[in-house]
Design an enzyme around this catalytic site. Structure first.
Site, short mmCIF file in Angstrom:
data_model
loop_
_atom_site.label_atom_id
_atom_site.label_comp_id
_atom_site.label_asym_id
_atom_site.label_seq_id
_atom_site.Cartn_x
_atom_site.Cartn_y
_atom_site.Cartn_z
N ASP A 241 0.87 -1.17 0.00
CA ASP A 241 0.00 0.00 0.00
C ASP A 241 0.93 1.24 0.00
OD1 ASP A 241 -2.42 1.58 0.68
OD2 ASP A 241 -1.31 1.90 2.53
N ASP B 72 -7.48 -2.26 4.87
CA ASP B 72 -6.81 -2.81 3.69
C ASP B 72 -6.39 -4.27 3.96
OD1 ASP B 72 -5.67 -2.60 1.15
OD2 ASP B 72 -3.95 -1.40 1.81
C1 2OP Z 1 -3.59 3.46 -0.65
O1 2OP Z 1 -4.26 2.74 -1.38
C2 2OP Z 1 -5.33 3.02 1.09
O2 2OP Z 1 -4.68 5.18 0.61
C3 2OP Z 1 -4.23 3.90 0.66
O3 2OP Z 1 -2.45 3.80 -0.94
#
Ligand code: 2OP
Length: 231
Positions: free
Chosen positions: A10, A181
């Site tokens: 991420d 996530d």
């Molecule tokens: C990203 O997807 C969740 O903002 C975060 O990088």
């Protein structure tokens, strides 16, 4: 020997710091207000992305980011000139990398891991931020949710990342500081590692994954001691 797991990172909150943007507001607002704007901005950016995906609609992350800034300023009754707002938005493509990012990524590459990015950011945002933070050379693939027009934690981006890397989902490990996530990745069949940077609380609709670390530099040792992770 190449690793059997591809590590998929991420970006916002994991490799670069979206809350640190507050320092670019400090000349304009008192520090406590600047910190509030940054925090509400980030929260609303994700909130908009979740709701769009729940409705089956898609507007890209740059759009969510702009709308969320307007909301944060309105909520706190703060005004910025249009040029100040534009320069703040531009700063979003120049966020500070966390100091552990480069040493961790470089160590993981040396160990033979395939490293990729999977982010809500648009392709243009990701190219810009990874270039500005000098993290681009570590990654084989830069995967944006834009390719499937659905934000994390929809299963679509995670499955798409597996397809892009030509691996079954169970051979990808998502590395993220965002606990929503982690839950999304695991429910799509990936493994996960949670970077709990601040000793935070995990989202209540799931539990922490088999790897929980306080810093990205703890990841190699955590992988070594995780059953099923065969380097
Ligand atoms: C990203 O997807 C969740 O903002 C975060 O990088």
């Amino acid at each position: 020997m190449p690793s059997n797991e591809a590590l998929v990172f991420d970006v916002y909150g994991t490799l670069v710091d979206p809350i640190g943007i507050a320092r670019h507001l400090e000349g304009r607002l008192p520090p406590a207000d600047a910190a509030d704007v940054a925090r509400i901005w980030r929260h609303k950016q994700l909130d908009i992305s979740f709701r769009l995906t729940a409705m089956g609609r898609y507007e890209d992350f740059a759009w969510c980011t702009r709308k969320a800034l307007d909301h944060a300023l309105a909520l706190l009754d703060k005004k910025l000139e249009p040029s100040e707002k534009e320069s703040l938005i531009a700063r979003y493509n120049d966020l500070e990398p966390f100091p552990d990012a480069v040493p961790a990524l470089s160590g993981l590459l040396d160990r033979g891991h395939v490293l990729a990015v999977l982010s809500n950011g648009t392709p243009a945002m990701l190219e810009a931020i990874l270039d500005a933070s000098r993290l681009r050379p570590y990654f084989t693939e830069i995967i944006s949710v834009d390719e499937v027009r659905a934000f994390k934690p929809s299963p679509l981006p995670y499955r798409h990342a597996a397809m892009r890397l030509n691996l079954p989902p169970s051979r990808l490990r998502l590395v993220s500081s965002n606990s929503f996530d982690i839950i999304g990745a695991e429910s799509a069949g990936l493994r996960a590692a949670w970077v709990d940077r601040s000793g935070g609380v995990f989202e209540p609709d799931g539990g922490p994954p088999d790897i929980v670390i306080r810093s990205l530099t703890d990841l190699p040792a955590a992988l070594d001691s995780t059953p099923g992770h065969d380097r």
